[in-house]
Design a protein around this motif. Structure first.
Motif, short mmCIF file in Angstrom:
data_model
loop_
_atom_site.label_atom_id
_atom_site.label_comp_id
_atom_site.label_asym_id
_atom_site.label_seq_id
_atom_site.Cartn_x
_atom_site.Cartn_y
_atom_site.Cartn_z
N THR A 89 -9.96 -5.49 -10.80
CA THR A 89 -10.03 -4.25 -10.02
C THR A 89 -9.08 -4.38 -8.84
OG1 THR A 89 -12.34 -3.94 -10.60
CG2 THR A 89 -11.55 -2.76 -8.65
N ALA A 90 -8.32 -3.34 -8.60
CA ALA A 90 -7.46 -3.28 -7.41
C ALA A 90 -8.15 -2.43 -6.36
CB ALA A 90 -6.09 -2.69 -7.76
N GLY A 91 -8.43 -3.04 -5.24
CA GLY A 91 -8.99 -2.30 -4.11
C GLY A 91 -7.85 -1.79 -3.26
N ILE A 92 -7.94 -0.53 -2.87
CA ILE A 92 -6.86 0.11 -2.11
C ILE A 92 -7.43 0.68 -0.81
CG2 ILE A 92 -5.10 1.94 -2.11
CD1 ILE A 92 -4.51 0.01 -4.34
N THR A 132 0.98 -3.17 3.76
CA THR A 132 2.27 -2.56 4.07
C THR A 132 1.99 -1.56 5.20
OG1 THR A 132 1.98 -0.85 2.38
CG2 THR A 132 3.10 -2.87 1.69
N ALA A 133 2.95 -0.75 5.55
CA ALA A 133 2.79 0.14 6.69
C ALA A 133 1.59 1.08 6.56
CB ALA A 133 4.06 0.95 6.91
N ARG A 134 1.33 1.60 5.36
CA ARG A 134 0.28 2.61 5.19
C ARG A 134 -0.78 2.23 4.16
NH1 ARG A 134 1.13 7.35 7.52
NH2 ARG A 134 -0.19 8.40 6.01
N VAL A 135 -0.62 1.10 3.48
CA VAL A 135 -1.50 0.76 2.36
C VAL A 135 -1.89 -0.71 2.43
CG1 VAL A 135 -1.74 0.81 -0.16
CG2 VAL A 135 -0.11 2.34 0.94
N THR A 136 -3.12 -1.01 2.00
CA THR A 136 -3.51 -2.39 1.73
C THR A 136 -4.01 -2.43 0.30
OG1 THR A 136 -5.77 -2.09 2.55
CG2 THR A 136 -4.13 -2.95 4.12
N LEU A 159 -9.07 1.23 -10.14
CA LEU A 159 -8.75 1.24 -8.72
C LEU A 159 -10.03 1.57 -7.97
CD1 LEU A 159 -5.47 3.39 -8.65
CD2 LEU A 159 -5.66 0.90 -8.66
N ALA A 160 -10.15 1.01 -6.77
CA ALA A 160 -11.33 1.31 -5.95
C ALA A 160 -10.88 1.57 -4.52
CB ALA A 160 -12.30 0.13 -5.98
N THR A 161 -11.55 2.51 -3.88
CA THR A 161 -11.24 2.83 -2.49
C THR A 161 -12.48 3.41 -1.82
OG1 THR A 161 -9.55 3.83 -1.07
CG2 THR A 161 -10.44 5.21 -2.84
N LEU A 162 -12.33 3.71 -0.55
CA LEU A 162 -13.40 4.38 0.20
C LEU A 162 -13.69 5.75 -0.42
CD1 LEU A 162 -12.03 3.94 3.82
CD2 LEU A 162 -14.08 2.85 2.90
N ALA A 163 -14.95 6.13 -0.42
CA ALA A 163 -15.30 7.46 -0.91
C ALA A 163 -14.54 8.54 -0.14
CB ALA A 163 -16.81 7.68 -0.80
#
Length: 128
Positions: A5-8, A116-120, A40-44
């Motif tokens: 899983t890629a967490g973004i 990076t500047a806007r993404v982890t 992919l996983a991210t904040l709701a």
């Protein structure tokens, strides 16, 4: 093949290209091919970001939305820490916590966040 899983973590309005670049860099750091990622996983609160939705669609990946309050349970498993993010979400890394949460019980962090500047982006492997 592993179930990864890629967490973004991302700022609002981040472009598909910026997300893709960070994801590519993270996969390279982990020495994994793009097809190792299953979701992919991210904040709701970031689930409907157009750039993130475009990356998920381009790679035919499901996008898992983790409730903000659920991230804090993964603080101990996070390898990195952002003071700003910790203040906002109670966890050192959104990307790491989201990856671990979506990968399921017993998941392990296999690539700490790359920022990076806007993404982890971080990678977690499911236990099963």
């Amino acid at each position: 093949m592993s179930d990864v899983t890629a967490g973004i973590g991302l700022r609002p309005g981040t472009s598909e290209a910026d997300i893709e670049a960070c994801l590519t860099q993270t996969l390279a750091a982990a020495n994994l091919p793009a097809d190792a990622i299953k979701r992919l996983a991210t904040l709701a609160s970031r689930r409907d970001e157009p750039g993130l939705a475009a990356v998920a669609q381009a790679h035919d990946l499901s996008l898992v939305a983790i409730p903000d309050e659920a991230l804090a349970g993964f603080e101990a498993a996070c390898a990195t820490r952002s003071t700003r993010i910790s203040g906002l979400y109670g966890v050192g890394s959104v990307a790491e916590a989201a990856a671990l949460a979506a990968a399921g019980p017993g998941a392990t962090l296999i690539q700490p966040r790359i920022a990076t500047a806007r993404v982890t982006c971080a990678l977690a492997r499911s236990a099963a």
